[in-house]
Write a protein that holds these residues in place. Structure first.
Motif, PDB file in Angstrom:
ATOM      1  N   PRO A  74       0.901  -1.167  -0.064  1.00  0.00           N
ATOM      2  CA  PRO A  74      -0.089   0.137  -0.053  1.00  0.00           C
ATOM      3  C   PRO A  74       0.935   1.332   0.079  1.00  0.00           C
ATOM      4  O   PRO A  74       0.569   2.289  -0.667  1.00  0.00           O
ATOM      5  CB  PRO A  74      -0.797  -0.050   1.313  1.00  0.00           C
ATOM      6  CG  PRO A  74      -0.860  -1.583   1.602  1.00  0.00           C
ATOM      7  CD  PRO A  74       0.348  -2.211   1.233  1.00  0.00           C
ATOM      8  N   TYR A 106       2.563   2.035  -3.549  1.00  0.00           N
ATOM      9  CA  TYR A 106       1.635   2.494  -4.696  1.00  0.00           C
ATOM     10  C   TYR A 106       0.968   3.926  -4.382  1.00  0.00           C
ATOM     11  O   TYR A 106       0.900   4.703  -5.209  1.00  0.00           O
ATOM     12  CB  TYR A 106       0.239   1.597  -4.764  1.00  0.00           C
ATOM     13  CG  TYR A 106       0.646   0.288  -5.858  1.00  0.00           C
ATOM     14  CD1 TYR A 106       0.855   0.554  -7.160  1.00  0.00           C
ATOM     15  CD2 TYR A 106       0.635  -0.879  -5.296  1.00  0.00           C
ATOM     16  CE1 TYR A 106       1.243  -0.543  -7.643  1.00  0.00           C
ATOM     17  CE2 TYR A 106       1.022  -2.093  -6.003  1.00  0.00           C
ATOM     18  CZ  TYR A 106       1.122  -1.835  -7.148  1.00  0.00           C
ATOM     19  OH  TYR A 106       1.555  -2.956  -8.054  1.00  0.00           O
ATOM     20  N   LYS A 107       0.878   4.082  -2.895  1.00  0.00           N
ATOM     21  CA  LYS A 107       0.624   5.420  -2.681  1.00  0.00           C
ATOM     22  C   LYS A 107       1.413   6.394  -3.070  1.00  0.00           C
ATOM     23  O   LYS A 107       1.315   7.647  -3.435  1.00  0.00           O
ATOM     24  CB  LYS A 107       0.253   5.413  -1.108  1.00  0.00           C
ATOM     25  CG  LYS A 107      -0.177   7.015  -0.547  1.00  0.00           C
ATOM     26  CD  LYS A 107      -0.183   6.908   0.985  1.00  0.00           C
ATOM     27  CE  LYS A 107      -0.922   8.245   1.479  1.00  0.00           C
ATOM     28  NZ  LYS A 107      -0.828   8.119   3.114  1.00  0.00           N
ATOM     29  N   GLN A 159       1.529   6.709  -7.005  1.00  0.00           N
ATOM     30  CA  GLN A 159       0.561   7.465  -7.256  1.00  0.00           C
ATOM     31  C   GLN A 159       0.601   9.043  -7.073  1.00  0.00           C
ATOM     32  O   GLN A 159       0.099   9.786  -7.687  1.00  0.00           O
ATOM     33  CB  GLN A 159      -0.863   6.881  -6.795  1.00  0.00           C
ATOM     34  CG  GLN A 159      -1.153   5.512  -7.502  1.00  0.00           C
ATOM     35  CD  GLN A 159      -2.334   4.971  -6.964  1.00  0.00           C
ATOM     36  OE1 GLN A 159      -2.442   4.630  -5.837  1.00  0.00           O
ATOM     37  NE2 GLN A 159      -3.434   4.715  -7.736  1.00  0.00           N
ATOM     38  N   ASN A 175      -2.895  -2.814  -6.781  1.00  0.00           N
ATOM     39  CA  ASN A 175      -3.787  -1.675  -6.118  1.00  0.00           C
ATOM     40  C   ASN A 175      -5.127  -1.595  -6.599  1.00  0.00           C
ATOM     41  O   ASN A 175      -5.781  -0.329  -6.434  1.00  0.00           O
ATOM     42  CB  ASN A 175      -3.123  -0.601  -5.904  1.00  0.00           C
ATOM     43  CG  ASN A 175      -3.650   0.289  -4.700  1.00  0.00           C
ATOM     44  OD1 ASN A 175      -4.001  -0.310  -3.481  1.00  0.00           O
ATOM     45  ND2 ASN A 175      -3.546   1.764  -4.585  1.00  0.00           N
ATOM     46  N   CYS A 176      -5.716  -2.619  -7.341  1.00  0.00           N
ATOM     47  CA  CYS A 176      -7.086  -2.433  -7.691  1.00  0.00           C
ATOM     48  C   CYS A 176      -7.889  -3.854  -7.626  1.00  0.00           C
ATOM     49  O   CYS A 176      -8.424  -4.413  -8.380  1.00  0.00           O
ATOM     50  CB  CYS A 176      -7.034  -2.194  -9.236  1.00  0.00           C
ATOM     51  SG  CYS A 176      -6.205  -3.402 -10.287  1.00  0.00           S
ATOM     52  N   HIS A 212      -1.627  -9.633  -4.698  1.00  0.00           N
ATOM     53  CA  HIS A 212      -1.171  -8.434  -5.172  1.00  0.00           C
ATOM     54  C   HIS A 212       0.044  -8.422  -6.168  1.00  0.00           C
ATOM     55  O   HIS A 212       0.752  -9.357  -6.088  1.00  0.00           O
ATOM     56  CB  HIS A 212      -0.447  -7.397  -3.867  1.00  0.00           C
ATOM     57  CG  HIS A 212      -1.392  -7.297  -2.885  1.00  0.00           C
ATOM     58  ND1 HIS A 212      -2.251  -6.147  -3.036  1.00  0.00           N
ATOM     59  CD2 HIS A 212      -1.855  -7.989  -1.663  1.00  0.00           C
ATOM     60  CE1 HIS A 212      -3.201  -5.854  -2.037  1.00  0.00           C
ATOM     61  NE2 HIS A 212      -2.724  -6.711  -1.246  1.00  0.00           N
ATOM     62  N   ALA A 265       0.073   1.389 -10.928  1.00  0.00           N
ATOM     63  CA  ALA A 265      -1.241   1.130 -10.046  1.00  0.00           C
ATOM     64  C   ALA A 265      -2.215   0.658 -11.452  1.00  0.00           C
ATOM     65  O   ALA A 265      -2.484   1.346 -12.444  1.00  0.00           O
ATOM     66  CB  ALA A 265      -1.801   2.087  -9.249  1.00  0.00           C
TER      67      ALA A 265
END
Length: 281
Positions: A45, A48-49, A52, A237-238, A262, A273
């Motif tokens: 997490p 990807y945070k 993005q 992350n989807c 993942h 992502a």
């Protein structure tokens, strides 16, 4: 004689499902280096945070020194080794493992180390390792398992859709113009891993729904539908999209075991992502 299966952190799967040693790999965010894998310093997490939010991302291959350290841990315990590695068509990691073997066999001539190039990455690699671990639990010998994996990799199917074209642009895989036009028109590239273990773009779909349906149709066309089996779905992350694909497969093929996992930072650094993938035999 007992042996240990070893793989690397590009093999995306729930590692708790395996009796396998996973070698962590380095991931960079804005030139800061983190370790992804068991006991690593970055989680999915957080990666990807940051990505993005615009962080520049990159990865490093596993060094011969690290292979030496991990392999010797098991050799010194009197165990043989089967290493199932990240595709040589995408990284120099596998070549580094082979260099390590040459040195270690001089120190441990009585041991066996077999390195198998999976010609795969992400969930396709994870699928092969998952099946190898299952086969090992049945009692198959080291050499026989190595041959079995080499045969299985020729029967494995993998396809994925990339949602974030800007990540491909930053990685130099598409031009800025193509990324802009593709993003504006909601173009989603469809890729596969070819027989040489390299990424290959094979199609494009307009819109997320059509790209997800493409993965479902791909499974429908190529799976042995009457037998069932194992399917691995990976997502960057989807989770909602991955669950949509899972539910669609299970509705049509209730005997199929679907594992949702993942896509980790090592692969996600290059695909971004929103990547959605499927692997099966």
């Amino acid at each position: 004689m007992s042996y240990q299966i070893i793989t690397d952190a590009t093999a995306d799967m729930d590692w708790s499902l395996w009796d396998v040693c996973v070698i962590p790999m380095e991931v960079r965010l804005n030139n800061l280096t983190y370790v992804y894998g068991p006991n690593g310093t970055i989680g999915i997490p957080d990666f990807y945070k940051a990505q993005q939010a615009g962080a520049e991302t990159g990865t490093s291959q596993i060094s011969p020194y690290e292979f030496n350290r991990v392999f010797e841990k098991y050799l010194s315990q009197g165990m043989d080794i089967l290493y199932l590695g990240f595709s040589s068509g995408m990284s120099g990691t596998f070549q580094n493992s082979c260099l390590t073997v040459d040195e270690l066999m001089k120190q441990y001539p009585e041991r066996r180390i077999i390195c198998v190039d999976t010609l795969a990455a992400s969930v396709m690699e994870g699928y092969l390792v998952y099946e190898a671990a299952r086969k090992k639990a049945e009692g198959i010998a080291l050499e026989d398992l190595a041959d079995w994996v080499k045969a299985l990799r020729k029967q494995a199917y993998c396809r994925f859709v990339v949602d974030d074209l800007n990540t491909l642009k930053r990685g130099g895989r598409i031009s800025s113009a193509n990324a802009f036009v593709g993003t504006t028109l909601q173009i989603k590239p469809i890729l596969k891993i070819n027989e040489k273990g390299c990424l290959q773009m094979i199609d494009k779909k307009r819109g997320r729904k059509k790209s997800i349906n493409d993965l479902l149709n791909y499974y429908h066309t190529n799976s042995m539908k009457s037998i069932g089996g194992v399917v691995v779905i990976g997502h960057g992350n989807c989770l909602e999209d991955a669950e949509t694909l899972r539910d669609a497969i299970q509705e049509q093929y209730p005997n199929t075991k679907v594992i949702v996992t993942h896509v980790g930072p090592v692969i996600g650094a290059h695909t971004g992502a929103g990547m959605l993938s499927i692997a099966f035999c």
